[in-house]
Design a protein around this motif. Structure first.
Motif, mmCIF file in Angstrom:
data_model
loop_
_atom_site.group_PDB
_atom_site.id
_atom_site.type_symbol
_atom_site.label_atom_id
_atom_site.label_comp_id
_atom_site.label_asym_id
_atom_site.label_seq_id
_atom_site.Cartn_x
_atom_site.Cartn_y
_atom_site.Cartn_z
ATOM 1 N N UNK A 187 0.814 -1.202 0.000
ATOM 2 C CA UNK A 187 0.000 0.000 0.000
ATOM 3 C C UNK A 187 0.850 1.256 0.000
ATOM 4 N N UNK A 188 1.906 1.250 0.784
ATOM 5 C CA UNK A 188 2.788 2.416 0.861
ATOM 6 C C UNK A 188 3.404 2.734 -0.498
ATOM 7 N N UNK A 189 3.813 1.702 -1.210
ATOM 8 C CA UNK A 189 4.484 1.907 -2.487
ATOM 9 C C UNK A 189 3.569 1.713 -3.690
ATOM 10 N N UNK A 190 2.267 1.547 -3.436
ATOM 11 C CA UNK A 190 1.262 1.402 -4.496
ATOM 12 C C UNK A 190 1.659 0.310 -5.494
ATOM 13 N N UNK A 191 2.070 -0.844 -4.945
ATOM 14 C CA UNK A 191 2.532 -1.931 -5.799
ATOM 15 C C UNK A 191 1.755 -3.227 -5.545
ATOM 16 N N UNK A 192 0.613 -3.139 -4.897
ATOM 17 C CA UNK A 192 -0.167 -4.351 -4.613
ATOM 18 C C UNK A 192 -0.545 -5.070 -5.901
ATOM 19 N N UNK A 193 -0.858 -4.297 -6.956
ATOM 20 C CA UNK A 193 -1.243 -4.921 -8.221
ATOM 21 C C UNK A 193 -0.112 -5.760 -8.804
ATOM 22 N N UNK A 194 1.139 -5.384 -8.514
ATOM 23 C CA UNK A 194 2.268 -6.157 -9.024
ATOM 24 C C UNK A 194 2.280 -7.558 -8.438
ATOM 25 N N UNK A 195 1.768 -7.689 -7.232
ATOM 26 C CA UNK A 195 1.673 -9.011 -6.602
ATOM 27 C C UNK A 195 0.439 -9.774 -7.075
ATOM 28 N N UNK A 196 -0.706 -9.090 -7.125
ATOM 29 C CA UNK A 196 -1.928 -9.790 -7.530
ATOM 30 C C UNK A 196 -1.871 -10.202 -8.995
ATOM 31 N N UNK A 197 -1.128 -9.477 -9.826
ATOM 32 C CA UNK A 197 -0.982 -9.872 -11.223
ATOM 33 C C UNK A 197 -0.380 -11.274 -11.341
ATOM 34 N N UNK A 198 0.510 -11.620 -10.398
ATOM 35 C CA UNK A 198 1.188 -12.919 -10.445
ATOM 36 C C UNK A 198 0.556 -13.962 -9.528
ATOM 37 N N UNK A 199 0.049 -13.522 -8.378
ATOM 38 C CA UNK A 199 -0.433 -14.470 -7.364
ATOM 39 C C UNK A 199 -1.945 -14.424 -7.142
ATOM 40 N N UNK A 200 -2.646 -13.542 -7.845
ATOM 41 C CA UNK A 200 -4.086 -13.442 -7.639
ATOM 42 C C UNK A 200 -4.421 -13.103 -6.197
ATOM 43 N N UNK A 201 -5.313 -13.885 -5.574
ATOM 44 C CA UNK A 201 -5.700 -13.623 -4.187
ATOM 45 C C UNK A 201 -4.797 -14.318 -3.174
ATOM 46 N N UNK A 202 -3.691 -14.890 -3.643
ATOM 47 C CA UNK A 202 -2.760 -15.581 -2.738
ATOM 48 C C UNK A 202 -1.670 -14.618 -2.252
ATOM 49 N N UNK A 203 -2.114 -13.485 -1.711
ATOM 50 C CA UNK A 203 -1.227 -12.412 -1.247
ATOM 51 C C UNK A 203 -1.642 -12.009 0.159
ATOM 52 N N UNK A 204 -0.680 -11.935 1.071
ATOM 53 C CA UNK A 204 -0.908 -11.433 2.426
ATOM 54 C C UNK A 204 -0.299 -10.041 2.503
ATOM 55 N N UNK A 205 -1.121 -9.037 2.778
ATOM 56 C CA UNK A 205 -0.681 -7.642 2.763
ATOM 57 C C UNK A 205 -0.467 -7.138 4.182
ATOM 58 N N UNK A 206 0.760 -6.679 4.460
ATOM 59 C CA UNK A 206 1.131 -6.174 5.789
ATOM 60 C C UNK A 206 1.511 -4.707 5.659
ATOM 61 N N UNK A 207 0.876 -3.832 6.434
ATOM 62 C CA UNK A 207 1.193 -2.410 6.418
ATOM 63 C C UNK A 207 1.620 -1.950 7.814
ATOM 64 N N UNK A 208 2.450 -0.891 7.823
ATOM 65 C CA UNK A 208 2.974 -0.377 9.089
ATOM 66 C C UNK A 208 2.620 1.090 9.339
ATOM 67 N N UNK A 209 1.944 1.735 8.391
ATOM 68 C CA UNK A 209 1.518 3.123 8.569
ATOM 69 C C UNK A 209 0.024 3.204 8.272
ATOM 70 N N UNK A 210 -0.697 3.985 9.101
ATOM 71 C CA UNK A 210 -2.155 4.027 9.000
ATOM 72 C C UNK A 210 -2.615 4.490 7.622
ATOM 73 N N UNK A 211 -1.980 5.507 7.060
ATOM 74 C CA UNK A 211 -2.444 6.004 5.757
ATOM 75 C C UNK A 211 -2.216 4.983 4.645
#
Length: 252
Positions: free
Chosen positions: A197-221
């Protein structure tokens, strides 16, 4: 979604005329908790828990075992001094990930990759024995902090070994970070994405892994951005950076 790994396994099954191993996908429609800094209670909304390899898995959940596969844990320096040639050095001094005080492991030769995989393989086997369902290998991107000594290809060749060891132990294998790299090509089953989310790159992961992605964030925004953009598809958790047992923990 039919993924390349599944297709490759099917091909191998057809060619060999035998039974290919099957690896379950990580659960969907549930939340994830990232508990590397210490165990804590697991609420009902959480079906996936990531804990350190020395911790006990959470009862009744899908458990991912954290293994630092490409760097040393700060408390394990005495172990790695016994395997000193496997620690990456620049002019005789260990190359350090300054952010965490960890030495980088030397993945440059096939012989060293084989020896490293034996050591880390024992940890992987212990994860399986302890009842974990999967393993994630941290610091796949250590080559970016190696003073130019490691190449991406070195780490990927080593990662492929670790994936085979995990599968042989009956565990799913998780890629850690490295957005844009399709780890399914070497057998990774899912990915743990820190701060996509911080680097706006979630799509780069879902493009390859679909819904097999665990997203961890450390800043509220960044957490709010990830929830808005991929929260309907992926489990997203907000944690404090030290992952303390009493620290920040929120879900979309």
């Amino acid at each position: 979604m039919i993924r390349r790994r599944a297709a490759a396994l099917l091909t191998a099954l057809v060619l060999a005329g035998g039974a290919a191993p099957a690896y379950a996908e990580i659960p969907t429609g549930t939340d994830v908790d990232y508990q590397l800094g210490g165990n804590r209670s697991v609420p009902d909304n959480v079906g996936i828990v990531v804990r350190d390899r020395e911790a006990e898995p959470a009862a009744g959940r899908y458990n991912v075992c954290y293994v630092n596969g490409f760097q040393t844990q700060p408390g394990e320096r005495s172990l790695w001094r016994k395997h000193w040639k496997l620690v990456l050095k620049d002019h005789g001094k260990p190359v350090v990930d300054e952010g965490w005080g960890e030495w980088l492991l030397d993945t440059r030769t096939n012989a060293k990759r084989r020896q490293l995989a034996r050591i880390v393989g024992r940890w992987i086997d212990r994860c399986a024995t302890d009842g974990f369902d999967a393993v994630e290998f941290d610091n796949l991107d250590s080559f970016t902090r190696s003073h130019g000594l490691l190449k991406r290809s070195h780490n990927l060749a080593y990662a492929e070994r670790l994936v085979r060891v995990a599968h042989d132990a009956g565990l799913d294998a998780g890629q850690k970070n490295l957005a844009g790299y399709d780890g399914t090509s070497i057998g990774f089953d899912f990915v743990v994405a820190e701060e996509c989310g911080r680097y706006h790159e979630c799509d780069a992961y879902t493009d390859d892994f679909g819904d097999q992605v665990l997203s961890i964030e450390y800043r509220a925004r960044d957490f709010e951005w990830a929830c808005a953009h991929v929260g309907d598809l992926l489990p997203v958790v907000l944690r404090d950076r030290d992952l303390t047992p009493t620290g920040v923990r929120r879900w979309c």
